[in-house]
Write a protein that holds these residues in place. Structure first.
Motif, PDB file in Angstrom:
ATOM      1  N   PRO A 146     -21.683  -6.241  -6.370  1.00 31.84           N
ATOM      2  CA  PRO A 146     -20.948  -7.460  -5.984  1.00 31.84           C
ATOM      3  C   PRO A 146     -19.604  -7.534  -6.716  1.00 31.84           C
ATOM      4  CG  PRO A 146     -23.217  -7.983  -6.618  1.00 31.84           C
ATOM      5  CD  PRO A 146     -22.994  -6.533  -6.936  1.00 31.84           C
ATOM      6  N   GLY A 147     -18.568  -7.775  -5.955  1.00 28.84           N
ATOM      7  CA  GLY A 147     -17.233  -7.922  -6.535  1.00 28.84           C
ATOM      8  C   GLY A 147     -16.490  -6.631  -6.783  1.00 28.84           C
ATOM      9  N   SER A 148     -17.117  -5.470  -6.581  1.00 33.88           N
ATOM     10  CA  SER A 148     -16.432  -4.215  -6.900  1.00 33.88           C
ATOM     11  C   SER A 148     -15.279  -3.938  -5.937  1.00 33.88           C
ATOM     12  CB  SER A 148     -17.409  -3.041  -6.943  1.00 33.88           C
ATOM     13  OG  SER A 148     -18.042  -2.857  -5.705  1.00 33.88           O
ATOM     14  N   PHE A 149     -15.435  -4.307  -4.667  1.00 39.45           N
ATOM     15  CA  PHE A 149     -14.352  -4.100  -3.708  1.00 39.45           C
ATOM     16  C   PHE A 149     -13.154  -4.976  -4.065  1.00 39.45           C
ATOM     17  CE2 PHE A 149     -12.179  -4.958   0.374  1.00 39.45           C
ATOM     18  CZ  PHE A 149     -11.755  -3.679   0.635  1.00 39.45           C
ATOM     19  N   GLU A 150     -13.417  -6.228  -4.400  1.00 35.23           N
ATOM     20  CA  GLU A 150     -12.333  -7.132  -4.795  1.00 35.23           C
ATOM     21  C   GLU A 150     -11.667  -6.647  -6.086  1.00 35.23           C
ATOM     22  OE1 GLU A 150     -10.963  -9.519  -2.946  1.00 35.23           O
ATOM     23  OE2 GLU A 150     -12.422  -8.932  -1.420  1.00 35.23           O
ATOM     24  N   ALA A 151     -12.467  -6.113  -7.000  1.00 30.52           N
ATOM     25  CA  ALA A 151     -11.907  -5.577  -8.247  1.00 30.52           C
ATOM     26  C   ALA A 151     -11.003  -4.384  -7.968  1.00 30.52           C
ATOM     27  CB  ALA A 151     -13.034  -5.183  -9.201  1.00 30.52           C
ATOM     28  N   LEU A 152     -11.417  -3.528  -7.043  1.00 26.75           N
ATOM     29  CA  LEU A 152     -10.594  -2.374  -6.672  1.00 26.75           C
ATOM     30  C   LEU A 152      -9.291  -2.829  -6.027  1.00 26.75           C
ATOM     31  CD1 LEU A 152     -10.165   0.674  -6.355  1.00 26.75           C
ATOM     32  CD2 LEU A 152     -11.445   0.537  -4.207  1.00 26.75           C
ATOM     33  N   LYS A 153      -9.351  -3.798  -5.132  1.00 26.49           N
ATOM     34  CA  LYS A 153      -8.140  -4.330  -4.503  1.00 26.49           C
ATOM     35  C   LYS A 153      -7.194  -4.919  -5.546  1.00 26.49           C
ATOM     36  CE  LYS A 153      -8.515  -6.974  -0.907  1.00 26.49           C
ATOM     37  NZ  LYS A 153      -8.995  -7.918   0.117  1.00 26.49           N
ATOM     38  N   ALA A 154      -7.749  -5.668  -6.471  1.00 24.67           N
ATOM     39  CA  ALA A 154      -6.920  -6.288  -7.504  1.00 24.67           C
ATOM     40  C   ALA A 154      -6.288  -5.230  -8.416  1.00 24.67           C
ATOM     41  CB  ALA A 154      -7.756  -7.260  -8.334  1.00 24.67           C
ATOM     42  N   ARG A 155      -7.040  -4.217  -8.734  1.00 22.45           N
ATOM     43  CA  ARG A 155      -6.555  -3.155  -9.631  1.00 22.45           C
ATOM     44  C   ARG A 155      -5.455  -2.335  -8.966  1.00 22.45           C
ATOM     45  NH1 ARG A 155     -10.107  -0.492 -13.355  1.00 22.45           N
ATOM     46  NH2 ARG A 155      -8.819   0.721 -14.754  1.00 22.45           N
ATOM     47  N   SER A 156      -5.570  -2.116  -7.671  1.00 22.43           N
ATOM     48  CA  SER A 156      -4.574  -1.291  -6.975  1.00 22.43           C
ATOM     49  C   SER A 156      -3.395  -2.106  -6.441  1.00 22.43           C
ATOM     50  CB  SER A 156      -5.229  -0.508  -5.840  1.00 22.43           C
ATOM     51  OG  SER A 156      -5.804  -1.377  -4.893  1.00 22.43           O
ATOM     52  N   ALA A 157      -3.498  -3.429  -6.399  1.00 21.17           N
ATOM     53  CA  ALA A 157      -2.444  -4.280  -5.816  1.00 21.17           C
ATOM     54  C   ALA A 157      -1.055  -4.073  -6.424  1.00 21.17           C
ATOM     55  CB  ALA A 157      -2.847  -5.749  -5.898  1.00 21.17           C
ATOM     56  N   PRO A 158      -0.926  -3.910  -7.743  1.00 23.21           N
ATOM     57  CA  PRO A 158       0.433  -3.737  -8.280  1.00 23.21           C
ATOM     58  C   PRO A 158       1.103  -2.425  -7.878  1.00 23.21           C
ATOM     59  CG  PRO A 158      -1.122  -4.335 -10.022  1.00 23.21           C
ATOM     60  CD  PRO A 158      -1.922  -4.038  -8.808  1.00 23.21           C
ATOM     61  N   ILE A 159       0.335  -1.453  -7.429  1.00 28.21           N
ATOM     62  CA  ILE A 159       0.898  -0.132  -7.171  1.00 28.21           C
ATOM     63  C   ILE A 159       0.850   0.264  -5.691  1.00 28.21           C
ATOM     64  CG2 ILE A 159      -1.178   1.270  -7.555  1.00 28.21           C
ATOM     65  CD1 ILE A 159       0.619   3.049  -9.328  1.00 28.21           C
ATOM     66  N   CYS A 160      -0.035  -0.340  -4.919  1.00 26.66           N
ATOM     67  CA  CYS A 160      -0.203   0.027  -3.500  1.00 26.66           C
ATOM     68  C   CYS A 160       0.201  -1.125  -2.595  1.00 26.66           C
ATOM     69  CB  CYS A 160      -1.657   0.391  -3.206  1.00 26.66           C
ATOM     70  SG  CYS A 160      -2.254   1.816  -4.088  1.00 26.66           S
ATOM     71  N   LYS A 161       1.091  -0.852  -1.678  1.00 26.43           N
ATOM     72  CA  LYS A 161       1.524  -1.850  -0.698  1.00 26.43           C
ATOM     73  C   LYS A 161       1.294  -1.282   0.690  1.00 26.43           C
ATOM     74  CE  LYS A 161       3.188  -4.330  -4.012  1.00 26.43           C
ATOM     75  NZ  LYS A 161       2.264  -5.237  -4.635  1.00 26.43           N
ATOM     76  N   ARG A 162       0.570  -2.015   1.489  1.00 30.22           N
ATOM     77  CA  ARG A 162       0.297  -1.566   2.850  1.00 30.22           C
ATOM     78  C   ARG A 162       1.052  -2.465   3.811  1.00 30.22           C
ATOM     79  NH1 ARG A 162      -5.077  -1.422   6.442  1.00 30.22           N
ATOM     80  NH2 ARG A 162      -4.241  -0.030   8.015  1.00 30.22           N
ATOM     81  N   THR A 163       1.806  -1.861   4.709  1.00 31.66           N
ATOM     82  CA  THR A 163       2.544  -2.599   5.709  1.00 31.66           C
ATOM     83  C   THR A 163       1.988  -2.230   7.070  1.00 31.66           C
ATOM     84  OG1 THR A 163       4.506  -2.491   4.312  1.00 31.66           O
ATOM     85  CG2 THR A 163       4.839  -3.099   6.617  1.00 31.66           C
ATOM     86  N   LEU A 164       1.580  -3.226   7.807  1.00 39.29           N
ATOM     87  CA  LEU A 164       1.080  -3.001   9.158  1.00 39.29           C
ATOM     88  C   LEU A 164       2.247  -3.022  10.134  1.00 39.29           C
ATOM     89  CD1 LEU A 164      -2.008  -5.384   8.962  1.00 39.29           C
ATOM     90  CD2 LEU A 164      -1.962  -2.905   8.601  1.00 39.29           C
ATOM     91  N   ARG A 165       2.062  -2.389  11.279  1.00 41.64           N
ATOM     92  CA  ARG A 165       3.124  -2.333  12.290  1.00 41.64           C
ATOM     93  C   ARG A 165       3.621  -3.736  12.637  1.00 41.64           C
ATOM     94  NH1 ARG A 165       4.719   1.555  15.772  1.00 41.64           N
ATOM     95  NH2 ARG A 165       2.930   2.823  15.239  1.00 41.64           N
ATOM     96  N   ARG A 166       2.710  -4.677  12.811  1.00 41.81           N
ATOM     97  CA  ARG A 166       3.131  -6.033  13.202  1.00 41.81           C
ATOM     98  C   ARG A 166       3.969  -6.699  12.116  1.00 41.81           C
ATOM     99  NH1 ARG A 166      -2.333  -6.803  11.892  1.00 41.81           N
ATOM    100  NH2 ARG A 166      -2.675  -8.429  10.350  1.00 41.81           N
ATOM    101  N   GLN A 167       3.790  -6.303  10.861  1.00 41.36           N
ATOM    102  CA  GLN A 167       4.591  -6.861   9.774  1.00 41.36           C
ATOM    103  C   GLN A 167       6.000  -6.262   9.761  1.00 41.36           C
ATOM    104  OE1 GLN A 167       1.589  -5.644   6.902  1.00 41.36           O
ATOM    105  NE2 GLN A 167       1.531  -7.751   6.137  1.00 41.36           N
ATOM    106  N   ALA A 168       6.147  -5.052  10.222  1.00 39.77           N
ATOM    107  CA  ALA A 168       7.435  -4.367  10.204  1.00 39.77           C
ATOM    108  C   ALA A 168       8.300  -4.719  11.412  1.00 39.77           C
ATOM    109  CB  ALA A 168       7.228  -2.861  10.161  1.00 39.77           C
TER     110      ALA A 168
END
Length: 185
Positions: A146-168
């Protein structure tokens, strides 16, 4: 094969001079007296953008390391995702040669096969981002806790940015993909 496209787009869209560095131009630059052909300075003392392949840069790792890069942009960065594997010599040479440089990785290929791909890309940019491989596997290997996925997202957030086509779409015209069929014989 993207090198020429990058050179043209940088010139056309941003007015930025760039040169493609490969074996022939490297040798010519050395003949012309350059101490390090990767350290390009254009007219009026402005630094010129250098474009090269992964393989070429890895083969000239000492020269790459000797440059005080403002920024290194790596296109098709997913090709470096296995840097943590000892047999991936090209990625490891590049990681070591660029350890002192700020980097931006670009890829349109999502991580599909394994979270270790995310580990590899993050560790190329920041070797301490997730700690060592065993620690990463222990913390995020299954994401069943429990919470490991959210922890991974939080840990990678400062370094990984994902842009979807609709955002661009608001910033880039013509993001719609339209197939065009031509008969060829």
């Amino acid at each position: 094969n993207l090198r020429k496209q990058w050179q043209q787009e940088l010139a056309d869209k941003f007015g930025l001079p760039a040169s493609i560095l490969e074996a022939k131009s490297f040798r010519q630059s050395m003949k012309d007296g350059s101490a390090n052909p990767f350290d390009q300075v254009a007219n009026a003392g402005k630094t010129e953008i250098v474009i090269c392949s992964y393989q070429f840069a890895a083969g000239k790792a000492d020269e790459v390391k000797g440059v005080a890069w403002d920024l290194v942009v790596v296109d098709e960065a997913h090709r470096l995702r296995n840097v943590y594997k000892p047999d991936n010599k090209t990625a490891r040479k590049l990681r070591d040669a660029l350890s002192h440089a700020r980097k931006v990785f670009l890829t349109a290929t999502p991580l599909q096969n394994s979270l270790l791909e995310l580990y590899g890309l993050v560790s190329f940019i920041d070797e301490q981002g997730f700690g060592d491989l065993d620690s990463f596997k222990q913390q995020f290997g299954s994401l069943r806790e429990p919470g490991s996925f959210e922890a991974l997202k939080a840990r990678s957030a400062p370094i990984c940015k994902r842009t979807l086509r609709r955002q661009a779409e608001a910033y880039v015209r013509d993001t719609k993909v339209s197939p065009l069929l031509r008969e060829f014989s």
